[in-house]
Write a protein that holds these residues in place. Structure first.
Motif, PDB file in Angstrom:
ATOM      1  N   ALA A 206       0.820  -1.214   0.000  1.00 13.97           N
ATOM      2  CA  ALA A 206       0.000   0.000   0.000  1.00 13.97           C
ATOM      3  C   ALA A 206       0.853   1.264   0.000  1.00 13.97           C
ATOM      4  CB  ALA A 206      -0.912   0.008   1.227  1.00 13.97           C
ATOM      5  N   SER A 229      -4.005   0.563  -2.538  1.00 12.75           N
ATOM      6  CA  SER A 229      -3.375  -0.682  -2.095  1.00 12.75           C
ATOM      7  C   SER A 229      -3.650  -1.835  -3.047  1.00 12.75           C
ATOM      8  CB  SER A 229      -3.877  -1.051  -0.693  1.00 12.75           C
ATOM      9  OG  SER A 229      -5.284  -1.198  -0.687  1.00 12.75           O
ATOM     10  N   ILE A 333      -1.784  -1.962   6.111  1.00 13.06           N
ATOM     11  CA  ILE A 333      -1.877  -0.896   5.120  1.00 13.06           C
ATOM     12  C   ILE A 333      -1.120   0.344   5.561  1.00 13.06           C
ATOM     13  CG2 ILE A 333      -3.499   0.814   4.162  1.00 13.06           C
ATOM     14  CD1 ILE A 333      -5.448  -1.489   3.661  1.00 13.06           C
TER      15      ILE A 333
END
Length: 335
Positions: A206, A229, A333
């Protein structure tokens, strides 16, 4: 008919537009009890929806007439308020994300195990008719197996939604929001992908940053306002996900599922919320219901499902475990 009293912690926009009106509309809810650190806020909502105000959280937790509590506080206090409410014998509906870290989320799950009470988390995308129909189609295998997916959730930012309509919003503060747009919008779509595909995202690549939002002092915000992402699931499906507070036009809440025999498009078309394109060229369009947006408040179904799980002693549709699984992806992430 069995009726219960419920308490709400935090009297910001999520309470004003979602929790309070949905509790008021539920026939099983007798009374709503409001708490906010700013007592004027709780008084205003008590006046608007009928109900009463408590001045302290202890008063709410010790009130034996209150059976269930919605934790609508800001992210950094969920693990405190939700865990305490559970340990005081209350069923809890916690706003998302369940906590700012997986470690804190586990504290809530441990409190739930000790208390034996219900814990549900407000991942409301599972409840829309379009998403439920999409899951039904995927499970039927009429389009074969799911191969890849892409999903997006973005709007103009929480400062347009917050109670003060200001860029001093807590969503922009690292110590309170923690994960910015990833924990605000992104976690909804991560949970949705887990739900639709009956799968779990395990690998994440990401990029994220604060590209445009500024705080009340005109400085770049401390958390991300955009995420892009690439994802891989346990079952090997690949997908992309984009989350944004800088979609300065209409809100985008769309998802596309690519299968062996066709494509499922969700919330791309305002009239037909679900469109299925078959490999042979056949197109099936479903007119179900408009997605709830910040500008179009409709009943999410979350409150009704939470109350039903209490009344009928059923496991909530979104469990604490489900919420932690989504939070683990968000942690990956934001790195």
């Amino acid at each position: 008919m069995k009726q219960i009293n419920v308490g709400i912690i935090g009297c910001g926009s999520i309470t004003k537009f979602r929790h309070a009106p949905e509790y008021k509309a539920n026939p099983h809810v007798n009374e709503i009890v409001f708490f906010d650190r700013n007592i004027e806020r709780s008084k205003a909502l008590a006046n608007e929806f009928g109900g009463r105000v408590v001045e302290t959280l202890e008063e709410m937790f010790e009130d034996r007439t209150i059976v269930a509590i919605s934790d609508c506080s800001s992210n950094e206090t969920h693990h405190i308020h939700s865990a305490n409410a559970l340990l005081k014998g209350k069923h809890v509906l916690c706003e998302k994300p369940i906590a700012i870290t997986v470690e804190h989320a586990e504290e809530i799950l441990e409190a739930q195990r000790k208390s034996g009470k219900k814990l549900m988390v407000d991942h409301n995308q599972r409840f829309t008719r379009a998403h439920q129909k999409a899951k039904e189609i995927i499970e039927s295998k009429e389009l074969g197996e799911v191969l890849t997916f892409k999903t997006s959730f973005g709007h103009q930012g929480p400062e347009r939604w917050g109670v003060n309509k200001s860029n001093a919003t807590w969503f922009f503060k690292k110590e309170r929001s923690h994960s910015g747009v990833a924990g605000d919008l992104g976690i909804h779509k991560i949970d949705l992908i887990h739900y639709l595909l009956d799968d779990e995202i395990v690998d994440v690549h990401a990029f994220h940053g604060a590209f445009d939002k500024v705080n009340e002092n005109g400085e770049p915000i401390e958390v991300c306002d955009n995420v892009v992402s690439a994802l891989r699931t346990k079952k090997g499906r690949l997908g992309t996900a984009s989350f944004s507070w800088t979609y300065y036009g209409s809100e985008d809440n769309s998802t596309t599922i690519y299968c062996q025999k066709g494509i499922i498009k969700i919330y791309h078309d305002p009239t037909y919320q679900l469109v299925v394109e078959h490999k042979n060229g056949e197109v099936v369009k479903y007119e179900l219901e408009a997605i709830q947006t910040n500008d179009n408040q409709t009943n999410t179904g979350v409150i009704d499902a939470f109350v039903e799980s209490i009344i009928h002693d059923k496991e909530p549709i979104v469990t604490g475990k489900d919420a932690v699984t989504a939070l683990k992806v968000i942690e990956k992430i934001i790195g």
